[in-house]
Design a protein around this motif. Sequence first.
Motif: not given
Length: 289
Positions: A53-57, A64-66, A79-88, A107-112
């Motif tokens: 997923i890519k979030v652009v402002g 972010a990735e798997a 929001r830009i989603f890859s063609n194979d994206l699967e999420i919860l 800004n978007p926040l991410t974590c593992s």
Amino acid sequence: MLTEDKDQLRYIDWNNLHFALEWIYEGKPAQRSCRSYHSFPGLSAWLINKGSIKVVGETYSVEAEAGDWVFPPAKKDERIFSNDLEILSLRFEASWSADHELFKEANPLTCSSKDFPRLERLARSLLKTAGPHLTHHRSEMKFQSIDIYKYTKTHRGFMDWIEVYLRTMQKIGAQFHRVKITDERVHVAKTYIDTIDLNTRFREKILADKVGISVAQLNRIFVKDMGITPTAYYSERKYRKAKQMLINSPAPIKQIGYELGFNNPSNFTNWFYSKSKHSPKAFRQQAMQ
């Protein structure tokens, strides 16, 4: 008034904070397009199972990735989603009334997910509690009929997840927005505004009489604690409801305007445009993409 993270609130103040689960599902995104523009109320949390997923402002671009959690900001972005994206995916409200989100990150926040295993564990527990009947419908989950026992069990699981979500957000640097009311007269005024029908005309004089003070004094103490006037607070409450109805209700725009107190459709359109810079029709079409 908005307070800092370190400030504590009274129990009665925390009662003004609203949490509600709109949906939870696992699989491909509910969005019809792999490229979407977001400008709608509410918060999201995505755990990426596959893809990216890519979030652009205007001032940021976050990828972010798997294995990553993504917490996009409650603001307009792409929001830009890859063609194979699967999420919860979880979509929910965590807000003070009058359109004040609990978090308004720049800004978007991410974590593992490996760093916060309980967040994923409780999300999957909630997914199981909601069950296939609800989660199968994805963004339409909130319209499905269930009994009170199913609702309370699901809501309890959601609140368990929310507690861990809040701790996670704090640890990764999110800033809590808290509304602290210091004058009991503001509590009385706010409670009245929160309960009056949105199709009625709001009059500050009636509210001031209920509180037992002048309109000028009412405005002064309300602005001190809430940051806006009672009239602006009422307008924000109506605006938030308008956005929710345009997104969630299949009702004609004319009917939505009428239910919000606009007898003339053009008045509703002009009022909504002054708030969002979109017509109700354009806002709804964007939400359906």
